[in-house]
Design an enzyme around this catalytic site. Structure first.
Site, PDB file in Angstrom:
ATOM      1  N   GLU A 251      -1.013  -2.422  -9.481  1.00 43.74           N
ATOM      2  CA  GLU A 251      -0.949  -3.468  -8.466  1.00 43.74           C
ATOM      3  C   GLU A 251       0.369  -4.234  -8.545  1.00 43.74           C
ATOM      4  O   GLU A 251       1.002  -4.507  -7.526  1.00 43.74           O
ATOM      5  CB  GLU A 251      -2.136  -4.427  -8.637  1.00 43.74           C
ATOM      6  CG  GLU A 251      -3.477  -3.839  -8.252  1.00 43.74           C
ATOM      7  CD  GLU A 251      -3.515  -3.408  -6.802  1.00 43.74           C
ATOM      8  OE1 GLU A 251      -3.091  -4.188  -5.924  1.00 43.74           O
ATOM      9  OE2 GLU A 251      -3.951  -2.267  -6.538  1.00 43.74           O
TER      10      GLU A 251
ATOM     11  N   HIS B 131       2.023   2.018  -3.449  1.00 43.99           N
ATOM     12  CA  HIS B 131       1.081   2.794  -4.273  1.00 43.99           C
ATOM     13  C   HIS B 131       1.335   4.295  -4.113  1.00 43.99           C
ATOM     14  O   HIS B 131       1.317   5.052  -5.084  1.00 43.99           O
ATOM     15  CB  HIS B 131      -0.363   2.488  -3.857  1.00 43.99           C
ATOM     16  CG  HIS B 131      -0.929   1.234  -4.441  1.00 43.99           C
ATOM     17  ND1 HIS B 131      -0.949   0.974  -5.792  1.00 43.99           N
ATOM     18  CD2 HIS B 131      -1.521   0.161  -3.849  1.00 43.99           C
ATOM     19  CE1 HIS B 131      -1.534  -0.195  -6.012  1.00 43.99           C
ATOM     20  NE2 HIS B 131      -1.876  -0.719  -4.843  1.00 43.99           N
TER      21      HIS B 131
ATOM     22  N   GLU C  31       0.832  -1.214   0.000  1.00 41.77           N
ATOM     23  CA  GLU C  31       0.000   0.000   0.000  1.00 41.77           C
ATOM     24  C   GLU C  31       0.865   1.263   0.000  1.00 41.77           C
ATOM     25  O   GLU C  31       0.539   2.237  -0.687  1.00 41.77           O
ATOM     26  CB  GLU C  31      -0.947  -0.014   1.208  1.00 41.77           C
ATOM     27  CG  GLU C  31      -1.945  -1.162   1.213  1.00 41.77           C
ATOM     28  CD  GLU C  31      -2.831  -1.195  -0.023  1.00 41.77           C
ATOM     29  OE1 GLU C  31      -3.091  -0.110  -0.605  1.00 41.77           O
ATOM     30  OE2 GLU C  31      -3.265  -2.288  -0.418  1.00 41.77           O
TER      31      GLU C  31
END
Length: 266
Positions: A191, A132, A129
């Site tokens: 992703e 990202h 995360e």
């Protein structure tokens, strides 16, 4: 007049792309239209709203466990990175998920802790995360939506100005084409990129990168196999994701093995 408007919209879209081209941490070309300050403000606002809407865990052991993992990941973000600058919140929810937002916000749902079986697996999710955020995927998605909107408007104006038959059907097809041809592949690329960045982050922090594979195996098992076709999904299929992790495991293991002081968040 419409022709001039169409030309102006296309020119604006091209100018925005040329002026906002950059490169992601893995070397992938990006178009980013929004500033760090704009993204940080949006992230902070979204996080504040979530804290008002979703119960926050008050269990000290759980909070300390997640905070410990997050702190070790954050410390890998650069010499000036400090866990004190980041806000980490454990949300009391059955969602099997976590997220990181621009503005240095991390959220972890307690449901994730029922699937991620140890500190290394939780670190794989948090590293992913944070990846990202590092790769500015939120900025890229917002920029992409802006450019697609401009392009759709240009096509719509051109169709109407030339009295093209079935213009409505053509515009619907254009929207679907943008989703299948641009939006979804970009999401899957994001992703995969976040997996690679996260693998490096967790390894540098001293978390076993091999556990990332176990994590996604657990995730697949928890989903019961109820996933859409990969072509129509924003996420890679579990087998694809695991294959990508295995392909990048060598450098991550070398990094992990060189870390002398491994975290002991459990």
């Amino acid at each position: 007049m419409r022709k001039k408007l169409t030309t102006a919209l296309i020119a604006l879209s091209a100018a925005m792309m040329l002026s906002a081209c950059t490169t992601s941490p893995t070397g992938r070309s990006q178009v980013l239209l929004y500033s760090d300050a704009q993204l940080a403000q949006s992230g902070a606002q979204a996080f504040a709203g979530m804290k008002q809407e979703i119960p926050i865990s008050s269990t000290a052991v759980t909070n300390n466990f997640v905070q410990c993992i997050a702190n070790n990941i954050i410390q890998q973000l650069g010499p000036s990175a400090s866990p004190d600058d980041w806000e980490v919140v454990v949300f009391d929810s059955d969602q099997v998920n976590a997220f990181a937002l621009p503005g240095k916000k991390i959220g972890v749902y307690t449901g994730l802790l029922k699937v991620a079986q140890n500190q290394d697996q939780v670190a794989a999710v948090i590293g992913h995360e944070v990846g990202h955020v590092l790769a500015q995927h939120g900025n890229e998605r917002m920029s992409q939506s802006t450019l697609i909107g401009i392009s759709q408007e240009a096509v719509s104006v051109a169709l109407q100005s030339n009295n093209v038959a079935q213009s409505g059907a053509i515009m619907s097809a254009f929207g679907l084409g943008a989703q299948l041809g641009v939006t979804l592949p970009f999401s899957r690329a994001h992703e995969t990129e976040a997996d690679i960045i996260g693998l490096d982050l967790m390894a540098r922090a001293g978390f076993d990168p091999r556990q990332s594979i176990n994590l996604w195996q657990n995730m697949n098992k928890a989903s019961g196999g109820n996933r859409p076709l990969e072509m129509l999904s924003t996420h890679p299929a579990p087998d694809t994701r695991i294959a990508n992790l295995r392909a990048n495991m060598g450098p991550a293991l070398t990094t992990y093995n060189a870390v002398l002081n491994k975290p002991k968040c459990e």
